[in-house]
Design an enzyme around this catalytic site. Structure first.
Site, PDB file in Angstrom:
ATOM      1  N   ARG A 195      16.138  -8.449  20.811  1.00 58.95           N
ATOM      2  CA  ARG A 195      15.545  -8.495  22.161  1.00 58.95           C
ATOM      3  C   ARG A 195      16.583  -8.894  23.203  1.00 58.95           C
ATOM      4  O   ARG A 195      16.622  -8.317  24.292  1.00 58.95           O
ATOM      5  CB  ARG A 195      14.358  -9.454  22.198  1.00 58.95           C
ATOM      6  N   ASN A 254       8.734  -8.850  20.436  1.00 62.99           N
ATOM      7  CA  ASN A 254       8.485  -8.672  19.012  1.00 62.99           C
ATOM      8  C   ASN A 254       7.007  -8.406  18.787  1.00 62.99           C
ATOM      9  O   ASN A 254       6.159  -8.977  19.461  1.00 62.99           O
ATOM     10  CB  ASN A 254       8.861  -9.932  18.224  1.00 62.99           C
TER      11      ASN A 254
END
Length: 92
Positions: free
Chosen positions: A18, A37
């Site tokens: 990320r 996520n």
């Protein structure tokens, strides 16, 4: 404005994926959206860009894996329609 929804599969959680996506969006410039996520082990990305070349570069780099330890085995990319973002953030 081009808007896409991406779902990345592979080694994409626990490897800074990320943060890599966030950094990539800032590096390319002109990319706004969100990354987070998912419970199934994938990572979802909503991204938008004015220029199709920016989006193409962003998608290409995500397919490669934006961090040294990440590995994308499959990236589902679909055109999408979602709220307008003015920045890029890592969502929870």
């Amino acid at each position: 404005m081009q808007k896409v929804r991406m779902v990345a599969q592979g080694r994409v959680q626990g490897v800074g994926f990320r943060w890599g996506v966030y950094s990539l969006a800032l590096e390319i410039g002109g990319i706004t959206g969100r990354v987070w996520n998912k419970d199934d082990g994938t990572v979802e990305i909503l991204a938008q860009a004015e220029e199709s070349a920016q989006m193409a570069k962003f998608i290409q780099e995500i397919r490669k894996g934006p961090t040294p330890f990440s590995r994308v085995t499959y990236l589902d990319v679909t055109l999408s329609n979602f709220e307008q973002y003015t920045d890029f953030k890592i969502a929870n």
